[in-house]
Enzyme design. Structure first.
Site, PDB file in Angstrom:
ATOM      1  N   ASP A 103       0.839  -1.205   0.000  1.00  0.00           N
ATOM      2  CA  ASP A 103       0.000   0.000   0.000  1.00  0.00           C
ATOM      3  C   ASP A 103       0.870   1.250   0.000  1.00  0.00           C
ATOM      4  O   ASP A 103       2.010   1.226   0.464  1.00  0.00           O
ATOM      5  CB  ASP A 103      -0.857   0.066   1.276  1.00  0.00           C
TER       6      ASP A 103
HETATM    7  N1  URA Z   1      -1.209  -6.086   3.790  1.00  0.00           N
HETATM    8  C1  URA Z   1      -1.657  -4.820   3.838  1.00  0.00           C
HETATM    9  O1  URA Z   1      -2.663  -4.539   4.472  1.00  0.00           O
HETATM   10  N2  URA Z   1      -0.982  -3.878   3.186  1.00  0.00           N
HETATM   11  C2  URA Z   1       0.152  -4.138   2.485  1.00  0.00           C
HETATM   12  O2  URA Z   1       0.734  -3.216   1.895  1.00  0.00           O
HETATM   13  C3  URA Z   1       0.603  -5.451   2.443  1.00  0.00           C
HETATM   14  C4  URA Z   1      -0.099  -6.415   3.097  1.00  0.00           C
END
Ligand code: URA
Length: 246
Positions: A103
């Site tokens: 993310d």
């Molecule tokens: N899980 C998440 O919530 N975000 C990420 O970036 C990777 C795994």
């Protein structure tokens, strides 16, 4: 997949415009067939491209481990104009893409490569490559909540696979927890922790398999060696590996 003229230009054949002319003139073949169409997209790692009958040198495979800082997207372009992870690789000439995603606000280990085989293999659910995350969450994680996460919780209508969970630090208003999972659904860790009542404050991926992020500073990257790749796959790289220069 990439536009043929771009691949040709990067291989040093000629400028992109001149490469378009070479395509129209029928001097370029892809996998043995003359291609005069300009829009055609090709995977340079999988296809054999020839110019006047001579194959283009295949680009060396490259594998990079980046410590992605928060505030970068893992797509290769962003309609909102936000910084993208490849902005952090100024010394890398090859066109690399991230394996999986993190993310915008997640930091940590991100592998980038131009080798489509690695991406395909690692993202296939059957291969169950573990990924380790460290999350700072609101509230105190109780043994009951931990066991829910370990058994699997419902995220987007589906039960998650069992996770390995370890509390690193527990305070009154905040806990730091390590989660090891092999699934990679969008925002999975955030959703899993929210599902047990502990919204994530910050999240970092610290390992792929046994390959640790280690002391790589945020925003920095290093090339991965054969030994590093073996750590991801518990000892055996599942495809022919061409050693890259260190
Ligand atoms: N899980 C998440 O919530 N975000 C990420 O970036 C990777 C795994």
């Amino acid at each position: 997949m990439e536009r043929l003229q771009k691949i040709l230009a990067r291989a040093g054949i000629a400028s992109r415009r001149k490469c378009e002319e070479l395509i129209k003139e029928g001097r370029i073949s892809v996998d043995g067939r003359v291609t005069t169409e300009l829009g055609v997209k090709v995977d340079p790692q999988k296809s054999t491209i020839t110019f006047d009958g001579k194959p283009l040198a295949r680009e060396d495979a490259i594998y990079i481990l980046l410590n992605k800082p928060a505030g970068y997207v893992t797509t290769l372009s962003d309609p909102q104009g936000r910084p993208i992870v490849t902005d952090l690789l100024p010394g890398i000439a090859q066109r690399v893409f991230p394996v999986g995603r993190l993310d915008f606000d997640t930091e940590g280990a991100l592998i980038l490569t131009n080798d489509g085989r690695l991406g395909q293999y690692m993202q296939h659910p059957r291969h169950e490559i573990n990924k380790t995350y460290v999350a700072t969450v609101r509230g105190t994680l109780t043994p009951g909540r931990i066991s829910q996460l370990e058994k699997g919780v419902i995220v987007d209508g589906q039960r998650t696979w069992p996770a390995r969970v370890r509390v690193i630090n527990r305070k009154k208003n905040e806990s730091i927890v390590e989660l090891i999972i092999h699934e990679g659904k969008k925002r999975q860790v955030r959703k899993m922790l929210a599902a047990v009542g502990h919204p994530v404050r910050s999240l970092k991926r610290t390992a792929y398999g046994n390959l640790q992020l280690g002391h790589l500073a945020p925003g920095k990257y290093r090339l991965l060696s054969e030994k590093d790749l073996k750590k991801i796959f518990s000892g055996k790289i599942p495809f022919t590996f061409k050693q890259i220069p260190d």
